[in-house]
Design a protein around this motif. Sequence first.
Motif, PDB file in Angstrom:
ATOM      1  N   ARG A  43      37.221 -57.630 -26.977  1.00  0.00           N
ATOM      2  CA  ARG A  43      35.315 -58.079 -26.989  1.00  0.00           C
ATOM      3  C   ARG A  43      35.790 -59.404 -27.248  1.00  0.00           C
ATOM      4  N   ILE A  52      26.254 -64.466 -27.006  1.00  0.00           N
ATOM      5  CA  ILE A  52      26.244 -62.933 -26.297  1.00  0.00           C
ATOM      6  C   ILE A  52      27.728 -62.777 -26.616  1.00  0.00           C
ATOM      7  N   TYR A  54      30.737 -60.536 -25.761  1.00  0.00           N
ATOM      8  CA  TYR A  54      31.187 -60.093 -23.893  1.00  0.00           C
ATOM      9  C   TYR A  54      32.330 -58.721 -24.426  1.00  0.00           C
ATOM     10  N   GLU A  55      32.141 -57.958 -23.357  1.00  0.00           N
ATOM     11  CA  GLU A  55      33.379 -57.055 -24.095  1.00  0.00           C
ATOM     12  C   GLU A  55      33.810 -56.198 -21.894  1.00  0.00           C
ATOM     13  N   THR A  89      35.472 -59.690 -19.027  1.00  0.00           N
ATOM     14  CA  THR A  89      35.041 -59.368 -20.207  1.00  0.00           C
ATOM     15  C   THR A  89      33.352 -59.599 -19.074  1.00  0.00           C
ATOM     16  N   ASP A  90      32.847 -58.697 -19.941  1.00  0.00           N
ATOM     17  CA  ASP A  90      31.501 -58.600 -19.328  1.00  0.00           C
ATOM     18  C   ASP A  90      29.437 -58.762 -20.211  1.00  0.00           C
ATOM     19  N   ASN A  91      28.948 -58.671 -20.574  1.00  0.00           N
ATOM     20  CA  ASN A  91      27.647 -58.994 -21.563  1.00  0.00           C
ATOM     21  C   ASN A  91      26.731 -57.845 -20.742  1.00  0.00           C
ATOM     22  N   ARG A  92      26.323 -56.985 -21.433  1.00  0.00           N
ATOM     23  CA  ARG A  92      25.604 -56.020 -21.704  1.00  0.00           C
ATOM     24  C   ARG A  92      25.118 -55.207 -20.276  1.00  0.00           C
ATOM     25  N   ALA A  93      24.216 -56.422 -20.407  1.00  0.00           N
ATOM     26  CA  ALA A  93      23.000 -56.246 -18.568  1.00  0.00           C
ATOM     27  C   ALA A  93      24.375 -56.184 -17.093  1.00  0.00           C
ATOM     28  N   ARG A  94      25.701 -56.446 -17.813  1.00  0.00           N
ATOM     29  CA  ARG A  94      26.735 -56.855 -16.281  1.00  0.00           C
ATOM     30  C   ARG A  94      26.735 -57.778 -15.548  1.00  0.00           C
ATOM     31  N   SER A  97      29.809 -62.568 -16.020  1.00  0.00           N
ATOM     32  CA  SER A  97      31.332 -62.448 -16.839  1.00  0.00           C
ATOM     33  C   SER A  97      31.385 -63.840 -17.141  1.00  0.00           C
TER      34      SER A  97
END
Length: 283
Positions: A43, A52, A54-55, A89-94, A97
Amino acid sequence: MRRVLLLMMAALAVLTAAADDDADVTALRPVHSAYLLEAGGSRLADTYLSPIPYEGIHFGFTYQRYQAMKFSPDRWTMSLTLRLGLDKTDNRARNSSMWDLSLTADWGMMRRYSINRWLTLAPGASTTLTGGAIYAAANSNNPVSAKASWTVNFTGLATARFHIKRLPVTVTYRPTLPVVGAFFSPDYGELYYEIYLGNSSGLAHAAWWDNYFLLDNLVTAQLEFGSTYLSVGYHGSIFSTRVNHLTTNIFTHSFVIGIAGEWLSLNPRKGITERARVIHALY
């Protein structure tokens, strides 16, 4: 007086013989080395690049080296740890990166205490150099956030040795907690191009627990099938900085697997004496 002199001469002879016996004992200090691969979750948040979080996934490679110190091998152990980490990692909207690449070098010394025949505790201290960068392709103005630090840490080692039927097992726990140091951070909204042009003031900051926190934990179990050991375990890291209105948080949890073993360098001209004694680094 004769009796006193004779007693003193006898005591001196005993002490001299004991010193000669200790001098004849050769201390063999094998090097304990481990090569570990890790994979897990990450994370990542860096407000210099994005507000934001990222995970994603985390990969890493760690080399560890332990050896009893030459000046007091029964009490002191030296450690060297080199670690390479990579997070994707990516944000929630994908749709965006963020990558994190880090390299860490840690050297320390620990004082061993044998609690009983199967448990050894070794508190100590270490110093760490860390460098790396976080990359966000979606941030066109400045897609990179550089990381660099030097710290002095509390560290230690807890080792438990036992058998599962006939299989020797060694479980080790190694925590690392920085106390003081220094780290790099630009100002809020400051571009690296401005730093390149000469705006280099205020980039180094004193590190302490209020603005720089890291807790690194490594637990491994070594299964001694032969001269080469199988290591499995867990590696978790909590890292956070807060300075110049910028916040960075990097949390990783990983499964660890690798190989380990003990290696001993010998001088073929001298060989090994019959009174040689092996002093292990971990116990």
